[in-house]
Design an enzyme around this catalytic site. Structure first.
Site, mmCIF file in Angstrom:
data_model
loop_
_atom_site.group_PDB
_atom_site.id
_atom_site.type_symbol
_atom_site.label_atom_id
_atom_site.label_comp_id
_atom_site.label_asym_id
_atom_site.label_seq_id
_atom_site.Cartn_x
_atom_site.Cartn_y
_atom_site.Cartn_z
ATOM 1 N N GLU A 43 -19.120 5.240 -1.940
ATOM 2 C CA GLU A 43 -17.835 5.338 -2.653
ATOM 3 C C GLU A 43 -17.771 6.617 -3.476
ATOM 4 O O GLU A 43 -18.740 6.985 -4.136
ATOM 5 C CB GLU A 43 -17.671 4.109 -3.555
ATOM 6 C CG GLU A 43 -16.276 3.585 -3.608
ATOM 7 C CD GLU A 43 -15.808 3.050 -2.257
ATOM 8 O OE1 GLU A 43 -14.961 3.738 -1.635
ATOM 9 O OE2 GLU A 43 -16.250 1.984 -1.825
ATOM 10 N N HIS A 44 -16.629 7.276 -3.417
ATOM 11 C CA HIS A 44 -16.407 8.551 -4.116
ATOM 12 C C HIS A 44 -17.369 9.630 -3.609
ATOM 13 O O HIS A 44 -17.720 10.548 -4.337
ATOM 14 C CB HIS A 44 -16.521 8.379 -5.637
ATOM 15 C CG HIS A 44 -15.353 7.627 -6.216
ATOM 16 N ND1 HIS A 44 -14.151 8.223 -6.499
ATOM 17 C CD2 HIS A 44 -15.202 6.314 -6.514
ATOM 18 C CE1 HIS A 44 -13.305 7.317 -6.983
ATOM 19 N NE2 HIS A 44 -13.915 6.153 -6.989
ATOM 20 N N ASP A 46 -16.702 10.841 -0.342
ATOM 21 C CA ASP A 46 -15.976 11.554 0.730
ATOM 22 C C ASP A 46 -15.513 12.951 0.310
ATOM 23 O O ASP A 46 -15.750 13.920 1.010
ATOM 24 C CB ASP A 46 -14.836 10.707 1.337
ATOM 25 C CG ASP A 46 -13.763 10.294 0.355
ATOM 26 O OD1 ASP A 46 -13.977 10.446 -0.871
ATOM 27 O OD2 ASP A 46 -12.711 9.811 0.810
ATOM 28 N N GLY A 137 -1.331 -1.546 -1.421
ATOM 29 C CA GLY A 137 -1.914 -1.147 -2.703
ATOM 30 C C GLY A 137 -3.139 -1.958 -3.099
ATOM 31 O O GLY A 137 -3.520 -1.967 -4.262
ATOM 32 N N GLY A 139 -6.252 -1.458 -1.878
ATOM 33 C CA GLY A 139 -7.502 -0.736 -1.656
ATOM 34 C C GLY A 139 -8.042 -0.889 -0.242
ATOM 35 O O GLY A 139 -9.158 -0.468 0.046
ATOM 36 N N SER A 141 -6.298 0.282 2.312
ATOM 37 C CA SER A 141 -5.675 1.403 2.990
ATOM 38 C C SER A 141 -4.516 1.058 3.918
ATOM 39 O O SER A 141 -4.473 1.448 5.083
ATOM 40 C CB SER A 141 -6.726 2.230 3.738
ATOM 41 O OG SER A 141 -6.386 3.569 3.577
ATOM 42 N N SER A 142 -3.554 0.358 3.353
ATOM 43 C CA SER A 142 -2.304 0.164 4.096
ATOM 44 C C SER A 142 -1.645 1.525 4.309
ATOM 45 O O SER A 142 -0.943 1.727 5.303
ATOM 46 C CB SER A 142 -1.365 -0.773 3.348
ATOM 47 O OG SER A 142 -0.912 -0.194 2.148
ATOM 48 N N ASP A 187 -10.232 7.097 5.157
ATOM 49 C CA ASP A 187 -9.293 6.027 5.494
ATOM 50 C C ASP A 187 -8.649 6.257 6.853
ATOM 51 O O ASP A 187 -8.605 5.365 7.705
ATOM 52 C CB ASP A 187 -8.185 5.928 4.433
ATOM 53 C CG ASP A 187 -8.752 5.674 3.057
ATOM 54 O OD1 ASP A 187 -9.977 5.500 2.939
ATOM 55 O OD2 ASP A 187 -7.957 5.666 2.089
HETATM 56 P P1 ADP Z 1 -3.516 1.133 -0.143
HETATM 57 O O1 ADP Z 1 -3.608 2.257 0.812
HETATM 58 O O2 ADP Z 1 -4.812 0.823 -0.802
HETATM 59 O O3 ADP Z 1 -2.898 -0.097 0.429
HETATM 60 P P2 ADP Z 1 -1.715 2.960 -1.432
HETATM 61 O O4 ADP Z 1 -1.085 2.975 -2.776
HETATM 62 O O5 ADP Z 1 -2.505 4.132 -1.006
HETATM 63 O O6 ADP Z 1 -2.570 1.608 -1.345
HETATM 64 O O7 ADP Z 1 -0.593 2.752 -0.327
HETATM 65 C C1 ADP Z 1 0.332 1.711 -0.434
HETATM 66 C C2 ADP Z 1 1.724 2.240 -0.128
HETATM 67 O O8 ADP Z 1 1.860 2.514 1.281
HETATM 68 C C3 ADP Z 1 2.806 1.235 -0.424
HETATM 69 O O9 ADP Z 1 3.147 1.234 -1.787
HETATM 70 C C4 ADP Z 1 3.930 1.741 0.463
HETATM 71 O O10 ADP Z 1 4.557 2.860 -0.123
HETATM 72 C C5 ADP Z 1 3.182 2.222 1.706
HETATM 73 N N1 ADP Z 1 3.117 1.151 2.724
HETATM 74 C C6 ADP Z 1 2.008 0.634 3.277
HETATM 75 N N2 ADP Z 1 2.311 -0.352 4.167
HETATM 76 C C7 ADP Z 1 3.651 -0.457 4.177
HETATM 77 C C8 ADP Z 1 4.580 -1.301 4.848
HETATM 78 N N3 ADP Z 1 4.163 -2.244 5.699
HETATM 79 N N4 ADP Z 1 5.909 -1.127 4.601
HETATM 80 C C9 ADP Z 1 6.307 -0.165 3.750
HETATM 81 N N5 ADP Z 1 5.501 0.637 3.070
HETATM 82 C C10 ADP Z 1 4.172 0.509 3.262
HETATM 83 MG MG MG Z 2 -4.065 4.297 0.344
#
Ligand code: ADP
Ligand code: MG
Length: 400
Positions: A43-44, A46, A137, A139, A141-142, A187
């Protein structure tokens, strides 16, 4: 936040296709998917050019899309996007082969369009549904899953195929330039290159990855979302990066990854105590990560667990990116008993909230989930979200 019920990828694809039909009154022509990721250790490291050891998870962002006839007043390309997760539609305009930021969730998508436009790709008007079960959001990595799913879709739509590394870099650039997040490459790399039943030991300096099998059916990978996200995360992230740069400067290297612990110790007196601790974490963590991959390859599971615990302690004490809730989860998981085969656990992701990742025996998995959830709730008043995963495949076109 994670939702108790596991949605299989096929169910998610079905849901995205149905949502597309309901919204746009036609069938999708393409369906693309890309997974989130969890980092087992490293972690940290990369952005310091060190090792990370992530895997793609069985949670993905799915896109259903089709061409559309809609154009703007002056014939501009229009991209309509409905996020099923947010219940919101937004439209993007491509004018003179350019697309703008709009300071909202579509920036993760617009950034990828910008990357393809810069490569000279021709993009038609499109309708897109975004659906997924990676928590937003949390963690896991959506954001990378969203970027990589869009890049995968645009490869199919435009016929412009990228090498895996170019795709990773294009997605990372979108996150930097459009979302304003100065992330490393882990990610996007994991989301593109994830391999079923394998972890990826990624050297962030050379961008070379080594795959390590994870096939032990008796060990479960347990992810627990603390369901907290402390506001200082972004500011502190930037500070940590500056502190690492400072340490590298004093040590006369570009990346902390190129420093041995003895070299750091020799320069301790020239460094601010905080900068020293940050560098100590990075150097030790890079070594721990390489060792964890070796140990896993040899089936030395208890050593993998020990290294995870050391990693957590270092993130808590030297790098100072943990928080009470994450420390509590780590304690509660370990309370379930090393003697019963609990191997190790640690915070994962940037810190200040988000998730822990643990390696636990499958036969007492349910017991651990019940126990940790109840005790976490008792102490914090917060219900954690819990799920298990196996290492999953990276991004793919499901339908084209
Ligand atoms: P993480 O990557 O850990 O989930 P991030 O803050 O880096 O958190 O990214 C989350 C952001 O990505 C959301 O706030 C949104 O803006 C965008 N996002 C991810 N998935 C979707 C989704 N299914 N629909 C719309 N926005 C999304
Ligand atoms: Mg992210």
């Amino acid at each position: 936040m994670l939702g108790d019920k596991e949605l299989e990828l096929t169910d998610l694809v079905q849901r995205a296709e149905n949502t597309f039909e309901t919204n746009f009154k036609k069938k999708p022509q393409w369906v693309a998917s890309a997974p989130g990721r969890v980092n087992l250790i490293g972690e940290h490291t990369d952005y310091n050019g060190g090792y990370v050891f992530p895997m793609a998870i069985q949670r993905s962002v799915v896109l259903a899309a089709a061409p559309s006839d809609e154009t703007g007043e002056n014939g501009e390309t229009i991209v309509n996007i409905y996020s099923h997760n947010l219940g919101e539609t937004k439209s993007l305009k491509i004018i003179d082969n350019k697309i703008k930021r709009s300071l909202t969730w579509t920036d993760y998508i617009a950034g990828i369009f910008a990357g393809f436009l810069a490569l000279g790709a021709e993009i038609p008007s499109l309708d897109i549904v975004v659906d997924g079960n990676v928590p937003l959001g949390g963690g896991l990595s959506s954001s990378a899953a969203l970027e990589v799913s869009v890049a995968t879709l645009l490869e199919a739509v435009t016929g412009k195929n990228l090498s895996a590394l170019d795709k990773v870099l294009l997605c990372q650039k979108a996150e930097h330039d459009f979302a304003g997040v100065p992330c490393g490459i882990m990610d996007q790399f994991a989301s593109v290159n994830g391999k079923k039943d394998h972890l990826l030991l990624l050297d962030c300096k050379s961008t070379k990855a080594y795959v390590v099998p994870f096939e032990n059916p008796d060990i479960s990978i347990l992810i627990i979302d603390s369901n907290v996200k402390h506001q200082l995360a972004n500011g502190e992230y930037a500070k940590r990066r500056e502190e690492c740069e400072k340490a590298a400067e004093i040590l006369g290297v570009e990346l902390l990854r190129d420093v041995k612990m003895a070299d750091l110790e020799a320069k301790e007196s020239e460094m601010d105590a905080t900068v020293f601790k940050r560098a100590r974490h990075v150097i030790a963590e890079t070594e721990r990560t390489a060792n964890a991959a070796k140990a896993m390859k040899r089936g030395e599971w208890s050593l993998v667990g020990e290294l995870m615990l050391e990693s957590h302690a270092s993130l808590r004490d030297d790098y100072e990116v943990s928080c009470n809730e994450l420390d509590l989860l780590v304690e509660l998981v370990m309370d379930c008993g090393k003697s019963k085969g609990v191997l190790g656990t640690r915070m994962t992701g940037g810190g200040f909230g988000g998730c822990t990742v643990s390696l636990v025996p499958k036969k007492i998995l349910e017991e651990i989930i019940q126990d940790v959830s109840a005790r976490y709730f008792e102490k914090t008043g917060i219900q954690p979200a819990v799920f298990t995963t196996r290492p999953a495949q990276g991004a793919q076109m499901v339908k084209q």
